[in-house]
Enzyme design. Sequence first.
Site, PDB file in Angstrom:
ATOM      1  N   CYS A 106      46.029  26.242  47.884  1.00  0.00           N
ATOM      2  CA  CYS A 106      45.627  26.106  46.478  1.00  0.00           C
ATOM      3  C   CYS A 106      46.375  27.100  45.628  1.00  0.00           C
ATOM      4  CB  CYS A 106      44.110  26.617  46.477  1.00  0.00           C
ATOM      5  SG  CYS A 106      43.315  26.348  44.681  1.00  0.00           S
ATOM      6  N   CYS A 107      46.604  28.313  46.040  1.00  0.00           N
ATOM      7  CA  CYS A 107      47.333  29.366  45.494  1.00  0.00           C
ATOM      8  C   CYS A 107      48.812  28.833  45.274  1.00  0.00           C
ATOM      9  CB  CYS A 107      47.308  30.628  46.053  1.00  0.00           C
ATOM     10  SG  CYS A 107      46.035  31.439  45.801  1.00  0.00           S
TER      11      CYS A 107
ATOM     12  N   CYS B 190      41.199  33.463  39.708  1.00  0.00           N
ATOM     13  CA  CYS B 190      40.427  32.242  39.516  1.00  0.00           C
ATOM     14  C   CYS B 190      38.903  32.113  39.729  1.00  0.00           C
ATOM     15  CB  CYS B 190      40.991  31.298  40.389  1.00  0.00           C
ATOM     16  SG  CYS B 190      42.842  30.924  40.033  1.00  0.00           S
TER      17      CYS B 190
ATOM     18  N   CYS C 161      37.235  31.817  43.252  1.00  0.00           N
ATOM     19  CA  CYS C 161      37.550  32.780  44.373  1.00  0.00           C
ATOM     20  C   CYS C 161      37.599  34.297  43.968  1.00  0.00           C
ATOM     21  CB  CYS C 161      39.086  32.790  44.924  1.00  0.00           C
ATOM     22  SG  CYS C 161      39.314  30.942  45.364  1.00  0.00           S
TER      23      CYS C 161
ATOM     24  N   CYS D 234      47.781  36.206  46.208  1.00  0.00           N
ATOM     25  CA  CYS D 234      47.857  34.999  45.966  1.00  0.00           C
ATOM     26  C   CYS D 234      48.914  34.203  46.683  1.00  0.00           C
ATOM     27  CB  CYS D 234      47.769  34.719  44.559  1.00  0.00           C
ATOM     28  SG  CYS D 234      48.941  35.448  43.579  1.00  0.00           S
TER      29      CYS D 234
END
Length: 246
Positions: free
Chosen positions: A122-123, A203, A206, A229
Amino acid sequence: MPLDINALLTARARQLNADLADAPAIRVLEHALGDAKLGNIAMVSSFGADSVVLLHLLSQIDRHLPVLFLETAMLFPETLAYQQTVAETLGLTDVRVIRPDPSDLFVHDSTGELHLADTDACCAIRKVKPLELALQGFDGWITGRKRIHGGDRADLALFEVDGAAIKINPLAAWSGADLVAHMDAHDLPRHPLVAKGFSSIGCAPCTTSTLPGEAPRAGRWRSSDKVECGIHFDGARIWPAPRPRS
Protein backbone atom coordinates in the site's frame (compact mmCIF):
# COMPACT_ATOMS: atom_id res chain seq x y z
CA MET A 1 37.76 5.24 -14.73
CA PRO A 2 34.01 5.78 -14.19
CA LEU A 3 32.90 8.54 -11.88
CA ASP A 4 31.71 7.17 -8.52
CA ILE A 5 28.76 9.45 -7.78
CA ASN A 6 27.96 7.73 -4.49
CA ALA A 7 31.51 8.18 -3.22
CA LEU A 8 31.49 11.86 -4.19
CA LEU A 9 28.14 12.44 -2.49
CA THR A 10 29.24 10.55 0.61
CA ALA A 11 32.36 12.68 0.91
CA ARG A 12 30.31 15.82 0.37
CA ALA A 13 27.79 14.83 3.05
CA ARG A 14 30.58 13.97 5.48
CA GLN A 15 32.18 17.38 5.00
CA LEU A 16 28.87 19.21 5.40
CA ASN A 17 28.10 17.30 8.59
CA ALA A 18 31.48 18.33 10.00
CA ASP A 19 31.19 21.96 8.91
CA LEU A 20 27.63 22.46 10.16
CA ALA A 21 27.59 20.10 13.15
CA ASP A 22 26.78 22.87 15.63
CA ALA A 23 24.89 25.20 13.32
CA PRO A 24 21.29 26.17 14.07
CA ALA A 25 18.64 24.59 11.86
CA ILE A 26 17.99 27.74 9.87
CA ARG A 27 21.71 27.99 9.03
CA VAL A 28 21.70 24.37 7.83
CA LEU A 29 18.67 25.13 5.69
CA GLU A 30 20.20 28.32 4.30
CA HIS A 31 23.36 26.45 3.35
CA ALA A 32 21.42 23.63 1.72
CA LEU A 33 19.50 26.08 -0.44
CA GLY A 34 22.49 28.25 -1.24
CA ASP A 35 25.12 25.61 -1.98
CA ALA A 36 25.36 25.28 -5.75
CA LYS A 37 27.18 21.95 -5.35
CA LEU A 38 23.99 20.43 -3.91
CA GLY A 39 22.03 21.29 -7.02
CA ASN A 40 18.27 21.63 -7.29
CA ILE A 41 16.54 21.03 -3.94
CA ALA A 42 12.93 20.44 -2.90
CA MET A 43 11.33 20.04 0.50
CA VAL A 44 9.11 17.07 1.25
CA SER A 45 6.51 17.65 3.95
CA SER A 46 3.71 15.55 5.40
CA PHE A 47 2.07 18.64 6.93
CA GLY A 48 1.88 16.49 10.03
CA ALA A 49 2.14 17.05 13.76
CA ASP A 50 5.20 19.33 13.80
CA SER A 51 5.82 19.93 10.10
CA VAL A 52 4.96 23.60 10.47
CA VAL A 53 8.29 24.25 12.21
CA LEU A 54 10.45 23.35 9.22
CA LEU A 55 7.99 24.97 6.84
CA HIS A 56 8.17 28.16 8.87
CA LEU A 57 11.96 28.17 8.68
CA LEU A 58 11.72 27.68 4.94
CA SER A 59 9.29 30.60 4.64
CA GLN A 60 11.91 32.85 6.21
CA ILE A 61 14.41 31.94 3.49
CA ASP A 62 12.53 31.08 0.29
CA ARG A 63 8.74 30.89 0.11
CA HIS A 64 8.96 29.83 -3.53
CA LEU A 65 10.90 26.59 -3.02
CA PRO A 66 8.97 23.52 -4.21
CA VAL A 67 7.30 21.71 -1.30
CA LEU A 68 6.13 18.19 -2.17
CA PHE A 69 3.07 16.97 -0.27
CA LEU A 70 2.08 13.31 -0.63
CA GLU A 71 -1.70 13.14 -0.80
CA THR A 72 -2.16 9.38 -0.56
CA ALA A 73 -5.96 9.50 -0.83
CA MET A 74 -6.03 8.04 2.68
CA LEU A 75 -5.03 11.07 4.75
CA PHE A 76 -7.14 12.45 7.56
CA PRO A 77 -9.48 15.26 6.44
CA GLU A 78 -7.84 17.36 9.14
CA THR A 79 -4.47 16.99 7.41
CA LEU A 80 -5.85 18.13 4.06
CA ALA A 81 -7.39 21.23 5.64
CA TYR A 82 -4.24 21.88 7.68
CA GLN A 83 -2.05 21.74 4.59
CA GLN A 84 -3.99 24.59 3.03
CA THR A 85 -4.01 26.60 6.26
CA VAL A 86 -0.25 26.30 6.74
CA ALA A 87 0.57 27.10 3.12
CA GLU A 88 -1.62 30.21 3.22
CA THR A 89 -0.36 31.32 6.64
CA LEU A 90 3.30 31.02 5.65
CA GLY A 91 2.86 32.30 2.11
CA LEU A 92 4.28 29.18 0.45
CA THR A 93 3.77 29.59 -3.29
CA ASP A 94 4.81 26.20 -4.73
CA VAL A 95 3.20 23.39 -2.74
CA ARG A 96 2.95 20.46 -5.13
CA VAL A 97 0.32 17.89 -4.24
CA ILE A 98 1.66 14.49 -5.25
CA ARG A 99 -0.92 11.74 -5.75
CA PRO A 100 -0.77 8.02 -6.57
CA ASP A 101 -1.20 6.94 -10.16
CA PRO A 102 -4.93 6.13 -10.62
CA SER A 103 -4.02 3.12 -12.73
CA ASP A 104 -1.91 1.71 -9.89
CA LEU A 105 -4.81 2.14 -7.50
CA PHE A 106 -7.19 0.51 -9.98
CA VAL A 107 -4.94 -2.50 -10.54
CA HIS A 108 -3.58 -3.00 -7.03
CA ASP A 109 -6.08 -1.44 -4.63
CA SER A 110 -9.43 -0.95 -6.30
CA THR A 111 -11.30 -1.49 -3.02
CA GLY A 112 -9.03 0.71 -0.88
CA GLU A 113 -8.34 -2.22 1.44
CA LEU A 114 -4.80 -3.18 0.42
CA HIS A 115 -3.47 -1.77 3.70
CA LEU A 116 -5.36 -4.51 5.57
CA ALA A 117 -3.42 -7.24 3.79
CA ASP A 118 -0.08 -5.67 2.87
CA THR A 119 0.91 -2.30 4.32
CA ASP A 120 4.23 -2.29 2.46
CA ALA A 121 2.50 -2.71 -0.90
CA CYS A 122 0.00 0.00 0.00
CA CYS A 123 2.79 2.42 0.90
CA ALA A 124 4.62 1.48 -2.29
CA ILE A 125 1.84 2.59 -4.60
CA ARG A 126 0.56 5.50 -2.51
CA LYS A 127 3.84 7.03 -1.29
CA VAL A 128 7.09 5.48 -2.51
CA LYS A 129 6.45 5.43 -6.25
CA PRO A 130 4.73 8.84 -6.45
CA LEU A 131 7.52 10.52 -4.48
CA GLU A 132 10.30 8.88 -6.46
CA LEU A 133 8.72 10.13 -9.67
CA ALA A 134 8.21 13.63 -8.22
CA LEU A 135 11.84 13.82 -7.08
CA GLN A 136 13.31 12.91 -10.45
CA GLY A 137 13.84 16.56 -11.31
CA PHE A 138 15.76 17.30 -8.11
CA ASP A 139 19.30 16.63 -6.89
CA GLY A 140 18.37 16.53 -3.21
CA TRP A 141 15.52 16.93 -0.78
CA ILE A 142 14.82 18.29 2.68
CA THR A 143 12.98 16.27 5.31
CA GLY A 144 11.63 16.92 8.79
CA ARG A 145 13.01 13.74 10.35
CA LYS A 146 14.46 13.92 13.86
CA ARG A 147 16.52 11.74 16.17
CA ILE A 148 13.78 11.82 18.79
CA HIS A 149 11.73 9.58 16.51
CA GLY A 150 14.02 6.72 17.58
CA GLY A 151 14.66 3.51 15.67
CA ASP A 152 16.79 4.00 12.57
CA ARG A 153 16.49 7.76 13.07
CA ALA A 154 18.28 7.81 16.43
CA ASP A 155 21.65 8.56 14.79
CA LEU A 156 20.29 10.74 12.01
CA ALA A 157 22.82 13.04 10.33
CA LEU A 158 22.13 16.52 9.02
CA PHE A 159 23.21 15.45 5.54
CA GLU A 160 23.00 11.92 4.17
CA VAL A 161 23.19 10.15 0.85
CA ASP A 162 20.04 8.61 -0.60
CA GLY A 163 20.79 6.88 -3.88
CA ALA A 164 22.08 9.57 -6.22
CA ALA A 165 20.76 12.42 -4.08
CA ILE A 166 21.63 14.29 -0.91
CA LYS A 167 18.98 14.28 1.81
CA ILE A 168 18.99 17.14 4.32
CA ASN A 169 17.55 16.90 7.84
CA PRO A 170 17.83 20.39 9.41
CA LEU A 171 15.83 19.44 12.52
CA ALA A 172 17.73 16.21 13.22
CA ALA A 173 18.84 17.32 16.70
CA TRP A 174 15.65 19.06 17.78
CA SER A 175 13.73 17.82 20.82
CA GLY A 176 9.99 17.84 21.34
CA ALA A 177 10.43 20.82 23.65
CA ASP A 178 12.35 22.68 20.93
CA LEU A 179 9.52 22.14 18.47
CA VAL A 180 6.82 23.33 20.88
CA ALA A 181 8.89 26.36 21.87
CA HIS A 182 9.32 27.38 18.23
CA MET A 183 5.61 26.98 17.49
CA ASP A 184 4.74 29.01 20.58
CA ALA A 185 7.27 31.75 19.84
CA HIS A 186 5.94 32.27 16.32
CA ASP A 187 2.27 31.53 17.01
CA LEU A 188 2.20 28.82 14.36
CA PRO A 189 -1.00 26.89 13.61
CA ARG A 190 -1.23 23.44 15.18
CA HIS A 191 -2.44 20.32 13.44
CA PRO A 192 -5.90 19.75 14.96
CA LEU A 193 -5.22 16.06 15.64
CA VAL A 194 -2.34 16.87 18.01
CA ALA A 195 -4.89 18.03 20.59
CA LYS A 196 -6.50 14.60 20.28
CA GLY A 197 -3.31 12.75 21.18
CA PHE A 198 -1.75 12.19 17.79
CA SER A 199 1.99 12.82 18.02
CA SER A 200 2.80 11.53 14.51
CA ILE A 201 0.26 11.66 11.72
CA GLY A 202 0.17 9.56 8.57
CA CYS A 203 -2.64 7.86 6.70
CA ALA A 204 -5.88 7.51 8.63
CA PRO A 205 -6.21 3.70 8.49
CA CYS A 206 -2.68 3.14 9.82
CA THR A 207 -2.37 5.88 12.45
CA THR A 208 -3.64 6.01 16.02
CA SER A 209 -3.20 8.42 18.89
CA THR A 210 -0.39 7.81 21.37
CA LEU A 211 -0.46 7.47 25.13
CA PRO A 212 1.62 9.61 27.49
CA GLY A 213 5.16 8.26 27.62
CA GLU A 214 4.97 6.42 24.30
CA ALA A 215 7.46 7.11 21.53
CA PRO A 216 6.29 9.83 19.10
CA ARG A 217 5.75 7.30 16.29
CA ALA A 218 4.16 4.57 18.42
CA GLY A 219 0.83 5.22 16.76
CA ARG A 220 2.12 4.47 13.27
CA TRP A 221 1.28 0.92 12.11
CA ARG A 222 0.50 -0.01 15.71
CA SER A 223 0.77 -3.71 16.62
CA SER A 224 3.08 -4.40 13.68
CA ASP A 225 6.82 -4.47 13.04
CA LYS A 226 6.56 -1.76 10.39
CA VAL A 227 8.24 1.52 11.35
CA GLU A 228 8.77 3.31 8.01
CA CYS A 229 6.64 3.77 4.91
CA GLY A 230 9.60 3.20 2.61
CA ILE A 231 10.43 6.68 1.35
CA HIS A 232 13.34 6.94 3.80
CA PHE A 233 15.17 3.73 2.96
CA ASP A 234 18.60 4.93 1.88
CA GLY A 235 20.24 3.75 -1.28
CA ALA A 236 19.07 3.24 -4.84
CA ARG A 237 15.50 1.97 -4.79
CA ILE A 238 13.45 0.08 -7.29
CA TRP A 239 9.76 0.51 -6.69
CA PRO A 240 8.39 -2.84 -5.44
CA ALA A 241 5.23 -3.16 -7.52
CA PRO A 242 2.70 -5.35 -5.70
CA ARG A 243 0.87 -8.12 -7.49
CA PRO A 244 -2.73 -7.43 -8.50
CA ARG A 245 -5.22 -8.61 -5.93
CA SER A 246 -7.46 -11.49 -6.94
